[in-house]
Write a protein that holds these residues in place. Structure first.
Motif, PDB file in Angstrom:
ATOM      1  N   GLU A  13      -2.505  11.450 -15.572  1.00  0.00           N
ATOM      2  CA  GLU A  13      -3.299  10.238 -15.767  1.00  0.00           C
ATOM      3  C   GLU A  13      -3.134   9.266 -14.595  1.00  0.00           C
ATOM      4  OE1 GLU A  13      -2.547   8.303 -19.466  1.00  0.00           O
ATOM      5  OE2 GLU A  13      -2.185  10.204 -20.522  1.00  0.00           O
ATOM      6  N   PRO A  14      -4.218   8.876 -13.943  1.00  0.00           N
ATOM      7  CA  PRO A  14      -4.116   7.811 -12.935  1.00  0.00           C
ATOM      8  C   PRO A  14      -3.589   6.541 -13.594  1.00  0.00           C
ATOM      9  CG  PRO A  14      -6.231   8.919 -12.771  1.00  0.00           C
ATOM     10  CD  PRO A  14      -5.593   9.406 -14.041  1.00  0.00           C
ATOM     11  N   PRO A  15      -2.677   5.837 -12.961  1.00  0.00           N
ATOM     12  CA  PRO A  15      -2.078   4.658 -13.597  1.00  0.00           C
ATOM     13  C   PRO A  15      -3.064   3.504 -13.729  1.00  0.00           C
ATOM     14  CG  PRO A  15      -1.336   4.861 -11.339  1.00  0.00           C
ATOM     15  CD  PRO A  15      -2.106   6.108 -11.639  1.00  0.00           C
TER      16      PRO A  15
ATOM     17  N   MET B 177       0.827  -1.201   0.000  1.00  0.00           N
ATOM     18  CA  MET B 177       0.000   0.000   0.000  1.00  0.00           C
ATOM     19  C   MET B 177       0.869   1.262   0.000  1.00  0.00           C
ATOM     20  SD  MET B 177      -3.144  -0.950   2.597  1.00  0.00           S
ATOM     21  CE  MET B 177      -4.019   0.549   2.117  1.00  0.00           C
ATOM     22  N   TYR B 178       0.320   2.323  -0.624  1.00  0.00           N
ATOM     23  CA  TYR B 178       0.998   3.619  -0.641  1.00  0.00           C
ATOM     24  C   TYR B 178      -0.064   4.710  -0.639  1.00  0.00           C
ATOM     25  CZ  TYR B 178       4.230   7.357  -1.945  1.00  0.00           C
ATOM     26  OH  TYR B 178       4.976   8.517  -1.960  1.00  0.00           O
ATOM     27  N   LEU B 179      -0.053   5.541   0.390  1.00  0.00           N
ATOM     28  CA  LEU B 179      -1.009   6.635   0.528  1.00  0.00           C
ATOM     29  C   LEU B 179      -2.458   6.182   0.313  1.00  0.00           C
ATOM     30  CD1 LEU B 179       0.780   9.697  -1.129  1.00  0.00           C
ATOM     31  CD2 LEU B 179       0.333   9.308   1.299  1.00  0.00           C
ATOM     32  N   GLY B 180      -2.830   5.103   0.971  1.00  0.00           N
ATOM     33  CA  GLY B 180      -4.211   4.638   0.955  1.00  0.00           C
ATOM     34  C   GLY B 180      -4.605   3.785  -0.220  1.00  0.00           C
ATOM     35  N   LYS B 181      -3.667   3.499  -1.114  1.00  0.00           N
ATOM     36  CA  LYS B 181      -3.976   2.763  -2.339  1.00  0.00           C
ATOM     37  C   LYS B 181      -3.176   1.462  -2.380  1.00  0.00           C
ATOM     38  CE  LYS B 181      -6.194   3.687  -6.386  1.00  0.00           C
ATOM     39  NZ  LYS B 181      -7.569   4.209  -6.470  1.00  0.00           N
TER      40      LYS B 181
ATOM     41  N   HIS C 149       2.054   3.083 -14.727  1.00  0.00           N
ATOM     42  CA  HIS C 149       2.160   3.323 -16.166  1.00  0.00           C
ATOM     43  C   HIS C 149       3.343   2.573 -16.767  1.00  0.00           C
ATOM     44  CE1 HIS C 149      -0.936   6.366 -16.594  1.00  0.00           C
ATOM     45  NE2 HIS C 149      -0.434   7.074 -15.595  1.00  0.00           N
ATOM     46  N   PHE C 150       4.406   2.413 -15.994  1.00  0.00           N
ATOM     47  CA  PHE C 150       5.636   1.816 -16.503  1.00  0.00           C
ATOM     48  C   PHE C 150       6.123   0.723 -15.559  1.00  0.00           C
ATOM     49  CE2 PHE C 150       5.558   6.398 -17.540  1.00  0.00           C
ATOM     50  CZ  PHE C 150       5.426   6.302 -18.929  1.00  0.00           C
ATOM     51  N   PRO C 151       5.390  -0.417 -15.514  1.00  0.00           N
ATOM     52  CA  PRO C 151       5.803  -1.500 -14.625  1.00  0.00           C
ATOM     53  C   PRO C 151       7.195  -2.005 -14.989  1.00  0.00           C
ATOM     54  CG  PRO C 151       4.155  -2.254 -16.185  1.00  0.00           C
ATOM     55  CD  PRO C 151       4.219  -0.766 -16.315  1.00  0.00           C
TER      56      PRO C 151
ATOM     57  N   SER D 218      -1.640  14.536  -7.976  1.00  0.00           N
ATOM     58  CA  SER D 218      -2.525  14.157  -9.086  1.00  0.00           C
ATOM     59  C   SER D 218      -1.899  13.022  -9.878  1.00  0.00           C
ATOM     60  CB  SER D 218      -2.759  15.360  -9.998  1.00  0.00           C
ATOM     61  OG  SER D 218      -1.512  15.801 -10.540  1.00  0.00           O
ATOM     62  N   GLY D 219      -2.728  12.398 -10.719  1.00  0.00           N
ATOM     63  CA  GLY D 219      -2.206  11.308 -11.540  1.00  0.00           C
ATOM     64  C   GLY D 219      -1.759  10.145 -10.683  1.00  0.00           C
ATOM     65  N   CYS D 220      -0.504   9.773 -10.809  1.00  0.00           N
ATOM     66  CA  CYS D 220       0.075   8.718  -9.971  1.00  0.00           C
ATOM     67  C   CYS D 220       0.543   9.332  -8.663  1.00  0.00           C
ATOM     68  CB  CYS D 220       1.239   8.043 -10.688  1.00  0.00           C
ATOM     69  SG  CYS D 220       2.110   6.848  -9.646  1.00  0.00           S
TER      70      CYS D 220
END
Length: 365
Positions: A332-334, A256-260, A353-355, A314-316
């Motif tokens: 853009e959200p990833p 997890m990172y910042l709630g996600k 976006h870039f795994p 924002s975005g990622c």
């Protein structure tokens, strides 16, 4: 004379009805076994209001099978403890669904809610603070039965069950009458585990259960937890900052990172082939027993500070610290990228976006 054909027909109907009932019961049992023990879908939880609104969980999805261990990792403030409180029914999510064995615990009331609470228990981080110093080990372990009286109804049965639980966690009968101050840290945590087992739960949420213990004692407690899972079939959600501990005990890992949730997959897959840059950095920072490799050779240094949870980028949300970030990461959200072919429960997913490539950037732990 009795109508033999009518009697035979009635008997056949009765047999068919019994077979149908048995078949339906077997099908229901198979369905229950195939159903995940725990399903959390798109759960969001915020605190505060206006500009001071903090989103602790943002669209979190997790699944846990019966008898499995899910490791939950991430920096402080990423939402792990809030998620634990939601799983225990102590915090109601703002949105999304929680299903425990197919049931929404937040829709339960009265006796149904009380019965559900027996099935989910907790082992706390600090064995020194989580046990009442004025109560003996026997009193601490039997305390849940004051509320759930029907589990072990008589004093004699409770005394016997306390001895059984002490034995399960590697303590002696004579320890029942000792007080927390007379035990070591590891022994206290064993008492906490015995107390969690007193109601025969299906799931135990372990919140940093070994972080306050010495390394040798950590190993003992982890072995106890592993043995109990094998013997009792209990499932764990295991929260920890110690990646080596998670790798030892967990079947699958959620990062997890910042709630996600930003990465999820089988433990070995995530540790050996991390797909998200944040996961890769976490793995690289973990200590390794290899004198030929220095920290500088393997550790990935993250840029900048952790963003405020009151002002998520924002975005990622990881872009402000990611060396792979590009312009699209700002707006853009990833997407959720899936690797592997074993289906939703066992696939390796990353929100990026870039795994990273198949080998990631980490040498593992």
């Amino acid at each position: 004379m009795p109508d033999i054909r009518a009697a035979a027909t009635a008997s056949a109907v009765s047999a068919a009805s019994a077979a149908s009932t048995a078949s339906a019961a077997a099908a229901a049992s198979e369905e229950a076994e195939a159903r995940p023990l725990l399903e959390v879908s798109d759960v969001t939880k915020s605190f505060g209001s206006g500009r001071r609104r903090l989103t602790a969980l943002d669209g979190v999805d997790i699944r846990l099978g019966r008898g499995e261990t899910l490791g939950l990792v991430g920096e402080s403030g990423c939402g792990k403890s809030t998620l634990a409180r939601v799983l225990l029914g102590l915090e109601r999510p703002d949105a999304g669904t929680v299903r425990f064995d197919g049931t929404d615990p937040f829709a339960l009331r009265g006796k149904e809610l009380l019965a559900w609470r027996r099935r989910v228990q907790m082992v706390f981080q600090d064995p020194f603070a989580s046990l009442n110093a004025r109560m003996s080990a026997a009193e601490l372990i039997s305390e849940p039965w004051r509320t759930h009286r029907d589990v072990v109804p008589t004093p004699k049965a409770r005394e016997k069950r306390v001895r059984e639980l002490l034995a399960l966690v590697g303590l002696r009968d004579s320890d029942a009458h000792r007080y927390p101050g007379e035990f070591s840290g590891g022994q206290r945590q064993r008492i906490g585990i015995a107390r969690a087992l007193a109601l025969d739960p299906d799931l135990i949420v372990c919140d940093e259960p070994v972080s306050a213990l010495d390394l040798s004692v950590q190993a003992q407690v982890l072995n106890v937890l592993s043995e109990l899972r094998e013997r009792l079939g209990v499932a764990y959600v295991f929260i920890s900052h110690d990646l080596s501990v998670v790798r030892y005990i967990a079947d699958r890992v959620t990062v997890m990172y910042l709630g996600k949730v930003i990465e999820h997959g089988d433990t070995e897959e995530v540790f050996d082939r991390p797909q998200h840059p944040y996961t890769s950095a976490l793995m690289s920072a973990a200590p390794v027993l290899d004198a030929s490799r220095t920290t500088a050779d393997r550790e990935i240094q993250l840029q900048g500070e952790i963003p405020s949870p009151f002002d998520i980028p924002s975005g990622c949300r990881f872009r402000t610290r990611c060396r792979h970030a590009e312009d699209r990461c700002t707006t853009e959200p990833p997407p959720l990228v899936t690797r592997g072919t074993r289906g939703a429960a066992g696939s390796h997913t990353a929100l990026c976006h870039f795994p990273l490539g198949a080998a990631g950037e980490s040498a593992g732990v």
